[in-house]
Write a protein that holds these residues in place. Structure first.
Motif, PDB file in Angstrom:
ATOM      1  N   LEU A  27     -13.350   8.645  -6.937  1.00  0.00           N
ATOM      2  CA  LEU A  27     -14.925   8.081  -6.373  1.00  0.00           C
ATOM      3  C   LEU A  27     -15.291   9.359  -7.743  1.00  0.00           C
ATOM      4  CD1 LEU A  27     -15.976   8.265  -4.100  1.00  0.00           C
ATOM      5  CD2 LEU A  27     -15.601  10.667  -3.656  1.00  0.00           C
ATOM      6  N   ALA A  28     -15.010  10.050  -8.103  1.00  0.00           N
ATOM      7  CA  ALA A  28     -16.125  10.529  -9.173  1.00  0.00           C
ATOM      8  C   ALA A  28     -16.343   9.678 -10.600  1.00  0.00           C
ATOM      9  CB  ALA A  28     -15.799  11.952  -9.818  1.00  0.00           C
ATOM     10  N   ASP A  29     -14.832   9.020 -10.228  1.00  0.00           N
ATOM     11  CA  ASP A  29     -15.158   8.090 -11.997  1.00  0.00           C
ATOM     12  C   ASP A  29     -15.497   6.160 -11.693  1.00  0.00           C
ATOM     13  OD1 ASP A  29     -13.832   9.396 -13.797  1.00  0.00           O
ATOM     14  OD2 ASP A  29     -11.894   9.260 -13.361  1.00  0.00           O
ATOM     15  N   GLU A  30     -15.798   5.958 -10.294  1.00  0.00           N
ATOM     16  CA  GLU A  30     -15.643   4.489 -10.566  1.00  0.00           C
ATOM     17  C   GLU A  30     -16.556   4.577  -8.728  1.00  0.00           C
ATOM     18  OE1 GLU A  30     -11.738   1.755 -10.813  1.00  0.00           O
ATOM     19  OE2 GLU A  30     -10.855   3.631 -10.133  1.00  0.00           O
ATOM     20  N   GLY A  31     -16.838   5.981  -8.019  1.00  0.00           N
ATOM     21  CA  GLY A  31     -17.932   5.531  -7.078  1.00  0.00           C
ATOM     22  C   GLY A  31     -17.061   5.182  -6.125  1.00  0.00           C
ATOM     23  N   PHE A  32     -16.111   5.092  -5.724  1.00  0.00           N
ATOM     24  CA  PHE A  32     -15.066   4.645  -4.465  1.00  0.00           C
ATOM     25  C   PHE A  32     -13.706   5.133  -3.948  1.00  0.00           C
ATOM     26  CE2 PHE A  32     -14.528   0.678  -7.172  1.00  0.00           C
ATOM     27  CZ  PHE A  32     -13.080   1.177  -7.148  1.00  0.00           C
ATOM     28  N   VAL A  33     -13.266   5.287  -3.319  1.00  0.00           N
ATOM     29  CA  VAL A  33     -11.808   5.845  -2.933  1.00  0.00           C
ATOM     30  C   VAL A  33     -10.680   4.583  -3.285  1.00  0.00           C
ATOM     31  CG1 VAL A  33      -9.664   6.648  -1.333  1.00  0.00           C
ATOM     32  CG2 VAL A  33     -12.146   7.700  -1.821  1.00  0.00           C
ATOM     33  N   HIS A  34      -9.739   4.531  -3.301  1.00  0.00           N
ATOM     34  CA  HIS A  34      -8.781   3.058  -3.662  1.00  0.00           C
ATOM     35  C   HIS A  34      -7.860   2.474  -2.498  1.00  0.00           C
ATOM     36  CE1 HIS A  34     -10.186   1.553  -7.500  1.00  0.00           C
ATOM     37  NE2 HIS A  34      -9.520   2.649  -8.020  1.00  0.00           N
ATOM     38  N   CYS A  35      -7.644   1.962  -1.915  1.00  0.00           N
ATOM     39  CA  CYS A  35      -7.049   1.643  -0.704  1.00  0.00           C
ATOM     40  C   CYS A  35      -6.324   0.760  -0.697  1.00  0.00           C
ATOM     41  CB  CYS A  35      -8.151   1.879   0.741  1.00  0.00           C
ATOM     42  SG  CYS A  35      -8.359   3.088   0.655  1.00  0.00           S
ATOM     43  N   SER A  36      -5.305   0.508   0.139  1.00  0.00           N
ATOM     44  CA  SER A  36      -4.413  -0.809   0.063  1.00  0.00           C
ATOM     45  C   SER A  36      -4.914  -1.625   1.421  1.00  0.00           C
ATOM     46  CB  SER A  36      -3.023  -0.782  -0.012  1.00  0.00           C
ATOM     47  OG  SER A  36      -3.172  -0.099  -1.570  1.00  0.00           O
ATOM     48  N   LYS A  37      -4.671  -2.712   1.661  1.00  0.00           N
ATOM     49  CA  LYS A  37      -4.620  -3.322   2.723  1.00  0.00           C
ATOM     50  C   LYS A  37      -3.208  -3.128   4.188  1.00  0.00           C
ATOM     51  CE  LYS A  37      -4.384  -7.497   1.578  1.00  0.00           C
ATOM     52  NZ  LYS A  37      -4.813  -9.150   1.308  1.00  0.00           N
ATOM     53  N   ASP A  38      -2.447  -3.479   3.488  1.00  0.00           N
ATOM     54  CA  ASP A  38      -1.158  -3.346   3.904  1.00  0.00           C
ATOM     55  C   ASP A  38       0.124  -2.661   2.672  1.00  0.00           C
ATOM     56  OD1 ASP A  38      -0.591  -5.399   2.305  1.00  0.00           O
ATOM     57  OD2 ASP A  38      -0.978  -7.100   3.619  1.00  0.00           O
ATOM     58  N   HIS A  39       1.346  -2.822   3.474  1.00  0.00           N
ATOM     59  CA  HIS A  39       2.328  -2.235   2.849  1.00  0.00           C
ATOM     60  C   HIS A  39       2.688  -3.370   1.505  1.00  0.00           C
ATOM     61  CE1 HIS A  39       4.471  -1.128   6.582  1.00  0.00           C
ATOM     62  NE2 HIS A  39       3.267   0.101   6.337  1.00  0.00           N
ATOM     63  N   ASP A  40       2.152  -4.584   1.426  1.00  0.00           N
ATOM     64  CA  ASP A  40       3.049  -5.585   0.479  1.00  0.00           C
ATOM     65  C   ASP A  40       1.227  -5.293  -0.322  1.00  0.00           C
ATOM     66  OD1 ASP A  40       5.140  -7.277   1.758  1.00  0.00           O
ATOM     67  OD2 ASP A  40       3.731  -8.217   2.564  1.00  0.00           O
ATOM     68  N   GLN A  41       0.329  -4.955  -0.354  1.00  0.00           N
ATOM     69  CA  GLN A  41      -0.322  -4.243  -0.986  1.00  0.00           C
ATOM     70  C   GLN A  41      -0.022  -2.833  -2.229  1.00  0.00           C
ATOM     71  OE1 GLN A  41      -4.732  -4.372  -0.441  1.00  0.00           O
ATOM     72  NE2 GLN A  41      -4.875  -5.942  -1.223  1.00  0.00           N
ATOM     73  N   MET A  42       0.091  -2.563  -0.986  1.00  0.00           N
ATOM     74  CA  MET A  42       0.712  -0.654  -1.544  1.00  0.00           C
ATOM     75  C   MET A  42       2.108  -0.851  -2.613  1.00  0.00           C
ATOM     76  SD  MET A  42       1.318   2.423   1.028  1.00  0.00           S
ATOM     77  CE  MET A  42       2.702   2.036   1.963  1.00  0.00           C
ATOM     78  N   PHE A  43       2.913  -1.695  -1.558  1.00  0.00           N
ATOM     79  CA  PHE A  43       4.492  -2.040  -2.631  1.00  0.00           C
ATOM     80  C   PHE A  43       3.370  -2.172  -3.917  1.00  0.00           C
ATOM     81  CE2 PHE A  43       7.168  -4.782  -4.168  1.00  0.00           C
ATOM     82  CZ  PHE A  43       8.676  -3.763  -4.720  1.00  0.00           C
ATOM     83  N   ARG A  44       2.751  -3.110  -4.229  1.00  0.00           N
ATOM     84  CA  ARG A  44       2.088  -3.971  -5.444  1.00  0.00           C
ATOM     85  C   ARG A  44       1.139  -2.571  -6.543  1.00  0.00           C
ATOM     86  NH1 ARG A  44       1.026  -8.493  -2.505  1.00  0.00           N
ATOM     87  NH2 ARG A  44      -1.045  -8.081  -1.218  1.00  0.00           N
ATOM     88  N   VAL A  45       0.930  -2.125  -5.771  1.00  0.00           N
ATOM     89  CA  VAL A  45       0.443  -0.725  -6.214  1.00  0.00           C
ATOM     90  C   VAL A  45       1.228   0.392  -6.539  1.00  0.00           C
ATOM     91  CG1 VAL A  45      -1.544   1.167  -6.069  1.00  0.00           C
ATOM     92  CG2 VAL A  45      -1.887  -1.220  -5.128  1.00  0.00           C
ATOM     93  N   MET A  46       2.172   0.705  -6.087  1.00  0.00           N
ATOM     94  CA  MET A  46       3.014   1.371  -6.609  1.00  0.00           C
ATOM     95  C   MET A  46       3.956   1.043  -7.506  1.00  0.00           C
ATOM     96  SD  MET A  46       3.923   4.467  -4.581  1.00  0.00           S
ATOM     97  CE  MET A  46       5.858   4.740  -4.981  1.00  0.00           C
ATOM     98  N   GLN A  47       4.291  -0.247  -7.878  1.00  0.00           N
ATOM     99  CA  GLN A  47       5.110  -0.856  -8.965  1.00  0.00           C
ATOM    100  C   GLN A  47       4.020  -0.669 -10.373  1.00  0.00           C
ATOM    101  OE1 GLN A  47       5.942  -4.666  -7.533  1.00  0.00           O
ATOM    102  NE2 GLN A  47       8.081  -3.913  -7.761  1.00  0.00           N
ATOM    103  N   ARG A  48       3.126  -1.700  -9.896  1.00  0.00           N
ATOM    104  CA  ARG A  48       1.817  -1.042 -11.199  1.00  0.00           C
ATOM    105  C   ARG A  48       1.510   0.625 -12.065  1.00  0.00           C
ATOM    106  NH1 ARG A  48      -1.152  -4.230  -9.219  1.00  0.00           N
ATOM    107  NH2 ARG A  48      -3.440  -2.503  -8.556  1.00  0.00           N
ATOM    108  N   LEU A  49       1.630   1.377 -11.035  1.00  0.00           N
ATOM    109  CA  LEU A  49       1.114   2.446 -11.407  1.00  0.00           C
ATOM    110  C   LEU A  49       2.459   3.666 -10.855  1.00  0.00           C
ATOM    111  CD1 LEU A  49      -2.598   2.445  -9.394  1.00  0.00           C
ATOM    112  CD2 LEU A  49      -1.795   1.595 -11.713  1.00  0.00           C
ATOM    113  N   TYR A  50       2.872   3.485 -10.088  1.00  0.00           N
ATOM    114  CA  TYR A  50       3.794   4.732  -9.687  1.00  0.00           C
ATOM    115  C   TYR A  50       5.135   4.598 -10.067  1.00  0.00           C
ATOM    116  CZ  TYR A  50      -1.051   5.877  -8.133  1.00  0.00           C
ATOM    117  OH  TYR A  50      -2.196   6.629  -8.226  1.00  0.00           O
ATOM    118  N   THR A  51       5.712   3.847 -10.964  1.00  0.00           N
ATOM    119  CA  THR A  51       7.011   3.288 -10.555  1.00  0.00           C
ATOM    120  C   THR A  51       8.180   4.454 -10.799  1.00  0.00           C
ATOM    121  OG1 THR A  51       6.654   1.544 -11.836  1.00  0.00           O
ATOM    122  CG2 THR A  51       8.827   2.279 -11.872  1.00  0.00           C
TER     123      THR A  51
END
Length: 116
Positions: A27-51
């Protein structure tokens, strides 16, 4: 009644719950809170950032309850993500899920009972 998801570490959630809102570093760095629209998108974020993380939670958010603007925007890859332009009001969190990925096929979600 639309729902989106916000990934948060268990430590950050434990610090945030009991408050009215959550302001992640994005929120401070980019001006917004990141979210995912569904489980599939959340899974891709998990794979990319939080494996390798085993402490991640997903806040399931009711979009009608959000107090700040929700904007659907394309990322650098062109995939559209929901962004909240302001602190995330925690009353919009209707379920908290423990999130783990097996690294290949999908997410393992289990309901976190300690919402409050």
């Amino acid at each position: 009644m639309a729902r989106i998801f916000h990934l948060i570490s268990a430590q950050d959630w434990n610090g945030a719950k009991g408050n009215q809102s959550w302001s992640p570093p994005s929120l401070a760095d980019e001006g917004f809170v990141h979210c995912s629209k569904d489980h599939d998108q959340m899974f891709r974020v998990m794979q990319r950032l939080y494996t390798d993380r085993t402490d991640m939670l997903a806040l399931e958010l009711e979009t009608d309850i959000l107090t700040h603007s929700l904007v659907w925007e394309p990322s650098r890859s062109g995939e559209v993500y929901p962004h909240i332009y302001g602190p995330l009001n925690l009353e919009a969190a209707i379920t908290v899920w423990r999130v783990q990925t097996d690294g290949a096929s999908g997410l393992d979600l289990s309901e976190e009972t300690n919402l409050a």
